[in-house]
Design a protein around this motif. Structure first.
Motif, PDB file in Angstrom:
ATOM      1  N   ARG A   1       0.841  -1.128   0.080  1.00  0.00           N
ATOM      2  CA  ARG A   1      -0.085   0.030  -0.150  1.00  0.00           C
ATOM      3  C   ARG A   1       0.970   1.268   0.065  1.00  0.00           C
ATOM      4  O   ARG A   1       0.549   2.154  -0.677  1.00  0.00           O
ATOM      5  CB  ARG A   1      -1.037  -0.015   1.226  1.00  0.00           C
ATOM      6  N   GLU A   2       1.825   1.320   0.826  1.00  0.00           N
ATOM      7  CA  GLU A   2       2.870   2.372   0.806  1.00  0.00           C
ATOM      8  C   GLU A   2       3.511   2.324  -0.803  1.00  0.00           C
ATOM      9  O   GLU A   2       3.656   3.792  -1.158  1.00  0.00           O
ATOM     10  CB  GLU A   2       4.140   2.241   1.696  1.00  0.00           C
ATOM     11  N   PHE A   3       3.678   1.394  -1.590  1.00  0.00           N
ATOM     12  CA  PHE A   3       4.040   1.581  -2.941  1.00  0.00           C
ATOM     13  C   PHE A   3       3.176   2.304  -3.735  1.00  0.00           C
ATOM     14  O   PHE A   3       3.448   3.197  -4.345  1.00  0.00           O
ATOM     15  CB  PHE A   3       4.516   0.140  -3.556  1.00  0.00           C
ATOM     16  N   ARG A   4       1.916   1.767  -3.400  1.00  0.00           N
ATOM     17  CA  ARG A   4       0.937   2.355  -4.582  1.00  0.00           C
ATOM     18  C   ARG A   4       0.567   3.851  -3.954  1.00  0.00           C
ATOM     19  O   ARG A   4       0.225   4.766  -5.000  1.00  0.00           O
ATOM     20  CB  ARG A   4      -0.440   1.477  -4.125  1.00  0.00           C
ATOM     21  N   LEU A   5       0.559   4.130  -2.821  1.00  0.00           N
ATOM     22  CA  LEU A   5       0.444   5.640  -2.241  1.00  0.00           C
ATOM     23  C   LEU A   5       1.681   6.329  -2.956  1.00  0.00           C
ATOM     24  O   LEU A   5       1.544   7.583  -3.668  1.00  0.00           O
ATOM     25  CB  LEU A   5       0.681   5.614  -0.824  1.00  0.00           C
ATOM     26  N   LEU A   6       3.040   5.970  -2.941  1.00  0.00           N
ATOM     27  CA  LEU A   6       4.072   6.675  -3.564  1.00  0.00           C
ATOM     28  C   LEU A   6       3.927   6.972  -5.007  1.00  0.00           C
ATOM     29  O   LEU A   6       4.173   7.816  -5.611  1.00  0.00           O
ATOM     30  CB  LEU A   6       5.344   6.037  -2.951  1.00  0.00           C
ATOM     31  N   GLU A   7       3.510   5.885  -5.662  1.00  0.00           N
ATOM     32  CA  GLU A   7       3.524   5.763  -7.013  1.00  0.00           C
ATOM     33  C   GLU A   7       2.345   6.860  -7.333  1.00  0.00           C
ATOM     34  O   GLU A   7       2.616   7.450  -8.366  1.00  0.00           O
ATOM     35  CB  GLU A   7       2.917   4.436  -7.746  1.00  0.00           C
ATOM     36  N   TYR A   8       1.136   6.942  -6.897  1.00  0.00           N
ATOM     37  CA  TYR A   8       0.385   7.845  -6.842  1.00  0.00           C
ATOM     38  C   TYR A   8       0.807   9.194  -6.834  1.00  0.00           C
ATOM     39  O   TYR A   8       0.534  10.241  -7.824  1.00  0.00           O
ATOM     40  CB  TYR A   8      -1.120   7.842  -6.320  1.00  0.00           C
ATOM     41  N   LEU A   9       1.561   9.487  -5.886  1.00  0.00           N
ATOM     42  CA  LEU A   9       2.021  10.711  -5.492  1.00  0.00           C
ATOM     43  C   LEU A   9       3.097  11.208  -6.568  1.00  0.00           C
ATOM     44  O   LEU A   9       3.252  12.377  -7.042  1.00  0.00           O
ATOM     45  CB  LEU A   9       2.739  10.895  -4.110  1.00  0.00           C
ATOM     46  N   MET A  10       4.068  10.365  -6.967  1.00  0.00           N
ATOM     47  CA  MET A  10       5.053  10.595  -8.186  1.00  0.00           C
ATOM     48  C   MET A  10       4.407  10.671  -9.370  1.00  0.00           C
ATOM     49  O   MET A  10       4.881  11.712 -10.386  1.00  0.00           O
ATOM     50  CB  MET A  10       6.186   9.542  -8.204  1.00  0.00           C
ATOM     51  N   ARG A  11       3.216  10.264  -9.668  1.00  0.00           N
ATOM     52  CA  ARG A  11       2.561  10.400 -10.904  1.00  0.00           C
ATOM     53  C   ARG A  11       1.910  11.938 -10.889  1.00  0.00           C
ATOM     54  O   ARG A  11       1.677  12.302 -12.126  1.00  0.00           O
ATOM     55  CB  ARG A  11       1.378   9.518 -11.135  1.00  0.00           C
ATOM     56  N   HIS A  12       1.832  12.452  -9.739  1.00  0.00           N
ATOM     57  CA  HIS A  12       1.351  13.477  -9.674  1.00  0.00           C
ATOM     58  C   HIS A  12       2.238  14.606  -8.961  1.00  0.00           C
ATOM     59  O   HIS A  12       1.921  15.632  -8.230  1.00  0.00           O
ATOM     60  CB  HIS A  12      -0.095  13.649  -8.895  1.00  0.00           C
ATOM     61  N   ALA A  13       3.481  14.408  -9.184  1.00  0.00           N
ATOM     62  CA  ALA A  13       4.486  15.239  -8.498  1.00  0.00           C
ATOM     63  C   ALA A  13       4.328  16.651  -8.843  1.00  0.00           C
ATOM     64  O   ALA A  13       4.014  17.107 -10.038  1.00  0.00           O
ATOM     65  CB  ALA A  13       5.888  14.715  -9.169  1.00  0.00           C
ATOM     66  N   GLY A  14       4.682  17.479  -7.720  1.00  0.00           N
ATOM     67  CA  GLY A  14       4.502  19.041  -7.915  1.00  0.00           C
ATOM     68  C   GLY A  14       3.095  19.265  -7.735  1.00  0.00           C
ATOM     69  O   GLY A  14       2.772  20.486  -7.472  1.00  0.00           O
ATOM     70  N   GLN A  15       2.072  18.450  -7.596  1.00  0.00           N
ATOM     71  CA  GLN A  15       0.682  18.996  -7.577  1.00  0.00           C
ATOM     72  C   GLN A  15       0.112  18.394  -6.118  1.00  0.00           C
ATOM     73  O   GLN A  15       0.934  17.485  -5.337  1.00  0.00           O
ATOM     74  CB  GLN A  15      -0.347  18.122  -8.471  1.00  0.00           C
ATOM     75  N   VAL A  16      -0.782  19.184  -5.724  1.00  0.00           N
ATOM     76  CA  VAL A  16      -1.420  19.117  -4.516  1.00  0.00           C
ATOM     77  C   VAL A  16      -2.759  17.920  -4.460  1.00  0.00           C
ATOM     78  O   VAL A  16      -3.338  17.960  -5.375  1.00  0.00           O
ATOM     79  CB  VAL A  16      -2.113  20.457  -3.939  1.00  0.00           C
TER      80      VAL A  16
END
Length: 226
Positions: free
Chosen positions: A155-170
C-alpha cells in the motif's frame, strides 16, 4: 480472470462460482481461511473474493498475510458487517473493495471486473518516475533514493506511485482514498495520515532534503521545491 473465492457458506459459494464461470471467469473455491491462504500463496490469481467471517482464519487475517508478503492481487471483501468501522477495518487489512451482504450478483460481478480493469497495465504508459534523487520503477516494484534501496509495503508503494505520478501537484485526501484505496467515500479514518507518516519516515527521514510535504487544509505534495 482467474478468481479465488474464499467463502464458508457452500450454497452461497456455489451460486457465486456458477455466475462467475458463466461470465467467462475461472474460479477456485476454498471453504475456510487456512485453505484460502494456502491457495492464495500459490499465486496466479487476478482477484480475491473473501468472506470476512471464516473458520480457521478470518478474511482480514488472510489478506493481511498476503499483503505482508507483497501480494497486490486486488481483493473484494464480502460481509454482513456493513458499518463504517467494519469497512475501514477491511480497508486497513488491504482490501480494495467491500460489498455488504445481501448483494445483487450483477453488482458483485461488476465490482470484480472493475478490479481487473484497474489492475491491467495499459500499453505505452510511464513505468519509471523520478523526483529529485527519489526513483520508483513500477515494473520491478523498486524504490531508491540517492541509490539507497527503500523497502515499502504494497500500500505504501501504491501511495508513493500515485504521488509521483502527480509530482508537484497538491493531492487531496479524497483523491488518495479514491485512487489508492479505491473508496468513493470518506470513512473518517486516519489511515491516510498513518500511511503518509510511514512513507515519509522511509523516503525523507534519513535524507537531507524532504520531498513529501503536508499542505495544511489541502492535502499532500511530492516535490523537490520547498
Amino acid at each position: 480472470m482467474r478468481i479465488l473465492l474464499v467463502e464458508d457458506d457452500a450454497e452461497a459459494a456455489a451460486y457465486v462460482a456458477k455466475g462467475l464461470r458463466e461470465a467467462g471467469h475461472v474460479v477456485d473455491h476454498a471453504l475456510d481461511g487456512e485453505a484460502g491462504l494456502n491457495m492464495a500463496n500459490s499465486g496466479g490469481y487476478d482477484a480475491f473474493v473473501i468472506d470476512r467471517m471464516l473458520p480457521k482464519m478470518d478474511g482480514l487475517s488472510l489478506l493481511s498475510k498476503r499483503r505482508d508478503d507483497g501480494d497486490e492481487t486486488p481483493a473484494l471483501f464480502l460481509s454482513a458487517l456493513g458499518e463504517v468501522d467494519d469497512r475501514v477495518s477491511g480497508l486497513k487489512a488491504g482490501g480494495d473493495d467491500y460489498l455488504v451482504k445481501p448483494y445483487a450478483f450483477s453488482e458483485l460481478l461488476a465490482r470484480i471486473e472493475a478490479l481487473g480493469r484497474r489492475r491491467a497495465q495499459p500499453t505505452g504508459v510511464t513505468t519509471r518516475f523520478q523526483v529529485a534523487d527519489l526513483e520508483l520503477d513500477v515494473l520491478t516494484r523498486t524504490v531508491r533514493r540517492a541509490e539507497t534501496k527503500i523497502d515499502l509495503q504494497p500500500r505504501e508503494f501504491r501511495l508513493l506511485e500515485y504521488l509521483m505520478r502527480h509530482a508537484g501537484q497538491v493531492v487531496t485526501r479524497t483523491m488518495l482514498l479514491e485512487n489508492v484505496w479505491e473508496y468513493h467515500f470518506d470513512p473518517q479514518t486516519n489511515v491516510i495520515d498513518v500511511h503518509i507518516s510511514r512513507l515519509r519516515a522511509k523516503i525523507d527521514k534519513d535524507f537531507d532534503k524532504p520531498l513529501l510535504k503536508t499542505i495544511r487544509g489541502a492535502g499532500y505534495r511530492l516535490s523537490e521545491e520547498p
